[in-house]
Design a protein around this motif. Structure first.
Motif, PDB file in Angstrom:
ATOM      1  N   VAL A 276      -5.386 -21.487 -15.576  1.00 35.95           N
ATOM      2  CA  VAL A 276      -5.916 -20.880 -14.484  1.00 35.95           C
ATOM      3  C   VAL A 276      -5.835 -19.486 -14.297  1.00 35.95           C
ATOM      4  N   ARG A 277      -6.905 -18.593 -14.196  1.00 36.45           N
ATOM      5  CA  ARG A 277      -6.943 -17.095 -14.093  1.00 36.45           C
ATOM      6  C   ARG A 277      -6.329 -16.679 -12.897  1.00 36.45           C
ATOM      7  N   THR A 278      -5.608 -15.463 -13.101  1.00 35.52           N
ATOM      8  CA  THR A 278      -4.876 -14.864 -11.921  1.00 35.52           C
ATOM      9  C   THR A 278      -5.482 -13.520 -11.876  1.00 35.52           C
ATOM     10  N   VAL A 279      -5.480 -13.109 -10.405  1.00 31.56           N
ATOM     11  CA  VAL A 279      -5.710 -11.460 -10.190  1.00 31.56           C
ATOM     12  C   VAL A 279      -4.548 -10.999  -9.316  1.00 31.56           C
ATOM     13  N   THR A 280      -4.043  -9.886  -9.756  1.00 30.04           N
ATOM     14  CA  THR A 280      -2.800  -9.269  -8.980  1.00 30.04           C
ATOM     15  C   THR A 280      -3.064  -8.061  -8.313  1.00 30.04           C
ATOM     16  N   HIS A 281      -2.936  -7.922  -7.115  1.00 27.49           N
ATOM     17  CA  HIS A 281      -2.925  -6.627  -6.390  1.00 27.49           C
ATOM     18  C   HIS A 281      -1.615  -5.618  -6.857  1.00 27.49           C
ATOM     19  N   ALA A 282      -1.903  -4.879  -7.387  1.00 29.06           N
ATOM     20  CA  ALA A 282      -0.899  -3.836  -8.053  1.00 29.06           C
ATOM     21  C   ALA A 282      -1.700  -2.525  -7.885  1.00 29.06           C
ATOM     22  N   ILE A 283      -0.897  -1.708  -6.894  1.00 31.06           N
ATOM     23  CA  ILE A 283      -1.387  -0.272  -6.635  1.00 31.06           C
ATOM     24  C   ILE A 283      -0.465   0.712  -7.317  1.00 31.06           C
ATOM     25  N   GLY A 284       0.780   0.546  -7.058  1.00 30.25           N
ATOM     26  CA  GLY A 284       1.752   1.700  -7.650  1.00 30.25           C
ATOM     27  C   GLY A 284       1.775   1.230  -9.157  1.00 30.25           C
ATOM     28  N   ASP A 285       2.625   2.347  -9.742  1.00 29.07           N
ATOM     29  CA  ASP A 285       2.707   2.425 -11.224  1.00 29.07           C
ATOM     30  C   ASP A 285       3.948   1.130 -11.655  1.00 29.07           C
ATOM     31  N   ALA A 286       4.744   1.066 -10.862  1.00 31.58           N
ATOM     32  CA  ALA A 286       5.732   0.279 -11.178  1.00 31.58           C
ATOM     33  C   ALA A 286       5.051  -1.269 -11.236  1.00 31.58           C
ATOM     34  N   ALA A 287       4.384  -1.495 -10.174  1.00 28.58           N
ATOM     35  CA  ALA A 287       3.653  -2.782 -10.031  1.00 28.58           C
ATOM     36  C   ALA A 287       2.499  -3.197 -11.218  1.00 28.58           C
TER      37      ALA A 287
ATOM     38  N   ARG B  37       2.780  -2.014 -14.214  1.00 30.81           N
ATOM     39  CA  ARG B  37       3.571  -2.123 -15.220  1.00 30.81           C
ATOM     40  C   ARG B  37       4.059  -3.333 -15.567  1.00 30.81           C
ATOM     41  N   HIS B  38       4.712  -4.124 -14.350  1.00 30.11           N
ATOM     42  CA  HIS B  38       5.267  -5.404 -14.207  1.00 30.11           C
ATOM     43  C   HIS B  38       4.025  -6.298 -14.466  1.00 30.11           C
ATOM     44  N   VAL B  39       3.108  -6.235 -14.118  1.00 31.53           N
ATOM     45  CA  VAL B  39       2.067  -7.347 -14.399  1.00 31.53           C
ATOM     46  C   VAL B  39       1.525  -7.327 -15.879  1.00 31.53           C
ATOM     47  N   LEU B  40       1.344  -6.048 -16.477  1.00 29.16           N
ATOM     48  CA  LEU B  40       0.940  -5.993 -17.708  1.00 29.16           C
ATOM     49  C   LEU B  40       2.257  -6.603 -18.508  1.00 29.16           C
ATOM     50  N   ASP B  41       3.510  -6.344 -18.260  1.00 28.64           N
ATOM     51  CA  ASP B  41       4.751  -6.625 -18.966  1.00 28.64           C
ATOM     52  C   ASP B  41       4.581  -8.363 -18.869  1.00 28.64           C
ATOM     53  N   THR B  42       4.138  -9.056 -17.711  1.00 28.11           N
ATOM     54  CA  THR B  42       4.282 -10.264 -17.483  1.00 28.11           C
ATOM     55  C   THR B  42       3.054 -11.189 -18.649  1.00 28.11           C
ATOM     56  N   VAL B  43       1.990 -10.362 -18.535  1.00 29.12           N
ATOM     57  CA  VAL B  43       1.026 -10.783 -19.855  1.00 29.12           C
ATOM     58  C   VAL B  43       1.344 -10.611 -20.913  1.00 29.12           C
ATOM     59  N   GLU B  44       2.165  -9.648 -21.527  1.00 30.85           N
ATOM     60  CA  GLU B  44       2.433  -9.497 -22.780  1.00 30.85           C
ATOM     61  C   GLU B  44       3.525 -10.509 -23.340  1.00 30.85           C
ATOM     62  N   LEU B  45       4.333 -11.116 -22.360  1.00 29.07           N
ATOM     63  CA  LEU B  45       5.299 -11.865 -22.587  1.00 29.07           C
ATOM     64  C   LEU B  45       4.599 -13.272 -22.878  1.00 29.07           C
ATOM     65  N   LEU B  46       3.200 -13.358 -22.667  1.00 27.78           N
ATOM     66  CA  LEU B  46       2.432 -14.803 -23.011  1.00 27.78           C
ATOM     67  C   LEU B  46       2.152 -14.795 -24.502  1.00 27.78           C
TER      68      LEU B  46
ATOM     69  N   THR C 240       0.824  -1.042   0.127  1.00 24.91           N
ATOM     70  CA  THR C 240       0.159  -0.053   0.069  1.00 24.91           C
ATOM     71  C   THR C 240       0.918   1.371   0.171  1.00 24.91           C
ATOM     72  N   VAL C 241       0.351   2.421  -0.265  1.00 24.41           N
ATOM     73  CA  VAL C 241       0.886   3.634  -0.443  1.00 24.41           C
ATOM     74  C   VAL C 241       1.259   4.112   1.156  1.00 24.41           C
ATOM     75  N   GLU C 242       0.203   4.162   1.984  1.00 28.41           N
ATOM     76  CA  GLU C 242       0.143   4.558   2.947  1.00 28.41           C
ATOM     77  C   GLU C 242       1.360   3.734   3.926  1.00 28.41           C
ATOM     78  N   GLY C 243       1.550   2.561   3.540  1.00 24.16           N
ATOM     79  CA  GLY C 243       2.568   1.694   4.477  1.00 24.16           C
ATOM     80  C   GLY C 243       3.866   1.786   3.521  1.00 24.16           C
ATOM     81  N   GLY C 244       4.093   2.450   2.866  1.00 20.67           N
ATOM     82  CA  GLY C 244       5.512   2.645   2.019  1.00 20.67           C
ATOM     83  C   GLY C 244       5.753   1.386   1.025  1.00 20.67           C
ATOM     84  N   THR C 245       4.842   0.457   0.889  1.00 21.37           N
ATOM     85  CA  THR C 245       5.062  -0.764   0.381  1.00 21.37           C
ATOM     86  C   THR C 245       4.649  -0.742  -1.078  1.00 21.37           C
ATOM     87  N   ALA C 246       3.982   0.241  -1.624  1.00 23.72           N
ATOM     88  CA  ALA C 246       3.234   0.116  -3.111  1.00 23.72           C
ATOM     89  C   ALA C 246       4.653   0.408  -3.956  1.00 23.72           C
ATOM     90  N   TRP C 247       4.766  -0.235  -4.743  1.00 24.18           N
ATOM     91  CA  TRP C 247       6.057  -0.347  -6.027  1.00 24.18           C
ATOM     92  C   TRP C 247       5.580   0.498  -6.760  1.00 24.18           C
TER      93      TRP C 247
END
Length: 537
Positions: A333-344, A346-355, A293-300
């Motif tokens: 199998v379907r996946t859902v990914t918690h991604a709050i920050g902009d880098a997070a 982007r990485h999920v979209l990059d992961t899907v694009e590699l398929l 999370t953003v407030e916890g300082g752990t959003a990527w």
């Protein structure tokens, strides 16, 4: 229609969300499915001696509402005890805790939840700020984001937490410069250090609480929920036990977690688990976390927040996340990914694009998406990745950016907060939900907030990023047709048409055209799940 209906819903304004027939006034149901859609004049042809005809008295009937992100079972644990969501500053917090401590019996704890980071007035979260008010009673307080908590001094001592710890995932016991724990526990692994000493309810109490919660959800118009956890494997036994003697009032689609460190055997177990199901519940997908999370300082984040934090992923090796997602996708199998920050994100979209396989690309969703730049918006539709968002989380931010979330990310990223409309306009599937217990599960409040960009009944509040408001129809689709599309159920759910599941919601007002503040307060006339009336006002 070749068979007599079990139930007929008549005298309604039916919003079918079916492009072949957009409106109607009557719907026939048999064996849990819709068998006919028509006008009130058709009712006599559908009716038999034992047909139940329900006069909706002009109510607006829609496909059944499905919360796209909820935690019914885990949420009961997270929402246990004192609700601190109304505390706006330290004085209010201390008063509430002191009252609870005085009411505690010998050996009792003060358990609380919903505390806003803004209540600390910019101070670091620390048990020294609350210990005096508690007068020695141990306390465990979950902050509103669900990813962090504050343990009092006596609580830390009871759990044997006396210094920093090392975790396989991004989590930490916050310590002062001398290595002493402040009581601030960030992310799940750190909070789990308290599990062995926290009070627990017995199974019978939890069963009744869960059923009561699901009935309350149904009374708000919900017919289903995408459940984003399976922390306790005993939940499946609990659901099976409930269905031995009755029915769940709300349909549950459950995505168990896949955490950093999960090996091949663990991934294969998650694949096999997809076969588990009951009449109104099933395992359907796997949940990942790319950040916190953003407030916890752990959003990527692509660039550090104002405290120099937010530059690390929840998975210490993001490539391991990508490999895990790909292995599951190859198994369908379907996946859902918690991604709050902009880098997070982007990485999920990059992961899907590699398929390479388009069918495997279409199996994925991203949850929350609190801030994202222009460059990432069109990728959702192009890759077939659904966006799952929770408009009522806006309540923790302010339009003038004078709040903990906005201060953390800075003005540029705060200006692109919760870009619901941009994603819809770009052609993305947009699922709406509450993330209960982080925000209330009532879908009417979420529908209204999606249109207002502020909480309903607060016209004095300036909307947050007003240009991101959805139309009434877009908001309804986020709880119905887009929700169904995001999990591959568009042929059985999300619209009112023959052959579709008889999951239906009736409102006293039209949720599309009525003023948003009215929608938030509108009575739910009827909720039907699987052809059974589970709520009727």
């Amino acid at each position: 229609m070749s068979a007599v209906a079990d139930t007929i819903l008549a005298n309604a304004r039916v919003r079918t969300l079916d492009p072949d027939r957009t409106s109607a006034s009557a719907v026939a149901v048999k064996d849990g499915h819709i068998v006919a859609v028509g006008d009130d004049g058709d009712v006599r042809d559908w009716r038999g001696a034992h047909t139940d005809v329900v006069d909706l008295a002009g109510a607006t009937l829609t496909p059944g509402l499905v919360d796209g992100h909820s935690h019914p079972y885990l949420g009961m644990e997270m929402a246990t005890g004192l609700d601190l969501s109304a505390c706006r500053d330290l004085d209010a917090l201390r008063t509430a805790l002191a009252d609870a401590a005085r009411a505690a019996g010998p050996g009792d704890w003060v358990l609380a939840h919903g505390l806003d980071h803004n209540a600390f007035g910019g101070r670091p979260v620390h048990h020294d700020l609350i210990d005096a008010a508690l007068a020695g009673v141990p306390a465990f307080i979950r902050l509103y984001d669900g990813h962090s908590a504050l343990a009092s001094g006596p609580a830390l001592a009871a759990a044997g937490i006396d210094g920093p710890r090392v975790f396989a995932q991004r989590a930490h016991v916050v310590c002062d410069p001398d290595g002493r724990p402040t009581g601030h526990l960030v992310e799940f692994a750190a909070m789990a250090l308290m599990d062995a000493v926290l009070p627990r309810e017995n199974a019978a109490v939890r069963r009744e609480r869960l059923l009561g919660l699901l009935r309350d959800m149904a009374a708000t118009g919900l017919t289903g929920a995408h459940v984003m956890d399976l922390q306790d494997p005993g939940v499946l036994d609990l659901l099976a036990d409930i269905e031995e003697s009755g029915e769940l009032p709300v349909r549950l689609r459950i995505a168990p977690w896949c955490m950093p460190g999960t090996d091949t055997e663990g991934l294969d177990h998650l694949v096999a688990l997809q076969r588990a199901r009951g009449r109104r519940w099933r395992i359907g997908g796997v949940k990942f976390f790319m950040d916190g999370t953003v407030e916890g300082g752990t959003a990527w984040l692509e660039h550090p927040d104002c405290h120099g934090q937010g530059t690390e992923a929840f998975w210490p090796d993001p490539a391991a996340y990508t490999r895990a997602v790909h292995r599951l996708a190859r198994s369908g199998v379907r996946t859902v990914t918690h991604a709050i920050g902009d880098a997070a994100v982007r990485h999920v979209l990059d992961t899907v694009e590699l398929l390479d396989d388009p069918a495997q690309r279409a199996l994925h969703r991203i949850e929350h998406i609190e801030t994202v730049p222009d460059s990432q918006i069109p990728r959702f539709a192009r890759l077939g990745v659904a966006a799952s968002m929770q408009p009522t989380h806006l309540a923790y931010t302010r339009a003038d950016h004078r709040d903990a979330w906005s201060t953390r990310v800075g003005k540029e990223r705060a200006d692109r907060a919760w870009r619901c409309r941009d994603l819809r306009d770009a052609g993305a599937v947009l699922v709406l939900g509450s993330d209960w217990p982080i925000a209330h599960y009532d879908p009417r409040e979420v529908l209204a907030t999606a249109r207002l960009r502020r909480l309903p009944a607060h016209p004095e509040t300036e909307p947050v990023a007003a240009g991101q408001a959805l139309t009434g129809l877009m908001a309804l689709e986020g709880y119905t047709s887009h929700s169904a599309r995001s999990v591959g159920e568009q042929d059985v759910a999300g619209r009112i048409g023959p052959g579709y599941r008889a999951d239906l919601t009736a409102f006293a007002v039209d949720p599309v055209t009525a003023p948003a503040d009215e929608v938030a307060a509108a009575p739910v006339t009827l909720t039907m799940t699987g052809g059974a009336v589970v709520h009727r006002s």
